[in-house]
Write a protein that holds these residues in place. Structure first.
Motif, short mmCIF file in Angstrom:
data_model
loop_
_atom_site.label_atom_id
_atom_site.label_comp_id
_atom_site.label_asym_id
_atom_site.label_seq_id
_atom_site.Cartn_x
_atom_site.Cartn_y
_atom_site.Cartn_z
N PHE A 34 0.84 -1.21 0.00
CA PHE A 34 0.00 0.00 0.00
C PHE A 34 0.87 1.25 0.00
O PHE A 34 2.08 1.17 0.22
CB PHE A 34 -0.98 0.02 1.19
N LEU B 169 -14.63 2.49 -2.67
CA LEU B 169 -15.02 1.23 -2.02
C LEU B 169 -16.52 0.99 -2.18
O LEU B 169 -16.95 -0.13 -2.40
CB LEU B 169 -14.64 1.23 -0.54
N GLN C 102 -8.27 7.73 2.62
CA GLN C 102 -7.91 6.49 1.96
C GLN C 102 -8.08 5.35 2.95
O GLN C 102 -7.68 5.48 4.10
CB GLN C 102 -6.44 6.61 1.52
N ILE C 103 -8.67 4.26 2.49
CA ILE C 103 -8.94 3.11 3.38
C ILE C 103 -8.32 1.87 2.76
O ILE C 103 -8.46 1.64 1.56
CB ILE C 103 -10.46 2.90 3.54
N ALA C 104 -7.64 1.06 3.59
CA ALA C 104 -7.15 -0.23 3.11
C ALA C 104 -7.63 -1.30 4.08
O ALA C 104 -7.53 -1.10 5.30
CB ALA C 104 -5.63 -0.23 3.03
N ILE D 9 -3.76 -6.95 1.80
CA ILE D 9 -4.73 -5.86 1.61
C ILE D 9 -5.71 -6.34 0.54
O ILE D 9 -5.34 -6.54 -0.61
CB ILE D 9 -4.02 -4.57 1.12
N PHE E 206 -4.95 8.03 6.47
CA PHE E 206 -5.02 6.70 5.91
C PHE E 206 -5.49 5.76 7.00
O PHE E 206 -4.93 5.73 8.09
CB PHE E 206 -3.61 6.30 5.44
N SER F 8 -8.51 -1.45 -1.39
CA SER F 8 -8.12 -0.14 -0.89
C SER F 8 -8.65 0.92 -1.83
O SER F 8 -8.93 0.65 -2.99
CB SER F 8 -6.59 -0.04 -0.77
N LEU G 268 -6.09 1.89 8.16
CA LEU G 268 -5.87 0.47 7.95
C LEU G 268 -6.93 -0.26 8.77
O LEU G 268 -6.92 -0.20 10.00
CB LEU G 268 -4.47 0.08 8.42
N LYS H 296 -2.60 -5.54 12.18
CA LYS H 296 -2.48 -4.07 12.10
C LYS H 296 -1.30 -3.57 12.94
O LYS H 296 -0.48 -2.79 12.46
CB LYS H 296 -3.79 -3.40 12.58
#
Ligand SMILES: Nc1ncnc2c1ncn2[C@@H]1O[C@H](COP(=O)(O)OP(=O)(O)O)[C@@H](O)[C@H]1O
Ligand SMILES: [Mg+2]
Length: 252
Positions: free
Chosen positions: A25, A220, A202-204, A211, A33, A214, A35, A43
């Motif tokens: 990522f 999403l 931003q999302i992962a 991952i 960001f 993302s 996670l 994580k």
């Protein structure tokens, strides 16, 4: 340099258990960001590797342009880490906690630094009370304020709201939003979809060592077909109800 973090094919196992199986990522400078992953997803393992506290088995990671393996000292100087468990000294007051860190960092005017942060994080009234008397949300805010001393470019927040009640969670959300507005890159981990939704540019999603998706929230959402709604009546969420009942509103 517009990448704050770049991770490629990151791998980590504990004994025979493969926790990270090739994680990729990127985090842009100045963004929030998130996670996202369930308990045990890996994580904290990623945060520890990025903060140079743990060595990966394979792959590469750069933070603020520095390789975590080759230039760990530069990485450490450019980041700040707020762990899953608050680093606040309970016996000291909020002000004393901040002054102590400012002194440890050899800043010129520790009292002024502390006063500015107390104001910024809404802790002026509680400044001279022992941290042991603070609510969960106040303690978290103090913890984040402490980690900002020395003005890091990037802050890691590992599950900043786990264990907090909804009211305290929103206090912390507001602090995180304020941080991002001031230009700090925020890397946060969370188990809560809603937290990522509220905060993240931003999302992962980390699942089973990789991952799996993302993107921005909009991106999403496009992955799922829109639901067909026939009877339109928006029900407030439990959280909205709770906050309405206790007379608090979320600030946007
Ligand atoms: N030092 C360690 N030794 C052995 N197993 C570990 C260690 N650290 C983490 N793990 C395991 O790795 C997995 C991921 O842990 P972690 O990164 O803490 O997950 P998360 O932060 O997403 O809850 C878990 O199954 C955990 O038990
Ligand atoms: Mg964790």
């Amino acid at each position: 340099m517009e990448k704050a973090i770049e991770v490629k094919d990151l791998r980590k196992s504990f004994k025979s258990a493969a926790v990270l199986k090739g994680v990729d990522f990127e985090v842009k400078r100045g963004e929030i960001f998130a996670l996202l992953g369930s308990n045990g997803a890996g994580k904290t393992t990623i945060v520890k590797i990025l903060a140079t506290l743990l060595k990966p088995d394979g792959g590469t990671a750069t933070v603020n342009g520095f390789d975590v393996a080759a230039h760990s000292e530069n990485v450490r100087q450019s980041i700040s880490l707020t762990g899953q468990f608050a680093a606040v000294d309970e016996i000291l007051t909020g002000r004393e906690n901040l002054i102590m860190i400012a002194k440890l960092r050899h800043l010129k005017n520790p009292r002024q630094v502390a006063a500015d942060l107390l104001k910024r994080f809404g802790l002026v009234d509680a400044a001279d009370r022992r941290a042991s008397t603070y609510s969960g949300g106040m303690r978290r805010r103090l913890d984040i304020a402490m980690s900002l001393i020395g003005k890091p470019q990037l802050i890691f927040l590992d599950e900043p709201t786990t264990g907090l009640d909804p009211e305290a969670r929103i206090e912390v959300w507001n602090v995180v939003k304020e941080l991002a507005n001031s230009g700090t890159t925020v890397f946060l981990t969370t188990q809560y979809l809603e937290e990522a939704e509220q905060l993240a540019d931003q999302i992962a999603i980390l699942h089973e060592g990789r991952i799996i998706v993302s993107g921005t929230l909009e991106e999403l959402k496009k992955l799922f077909p829109p639901a067909k709604v026939e009877y339109v009546e928006k029900q407030p969420s439990l959280e909205e109800l709770f906050l309405a009942l206790i007379g608090k509103k979320e600030e946007k």
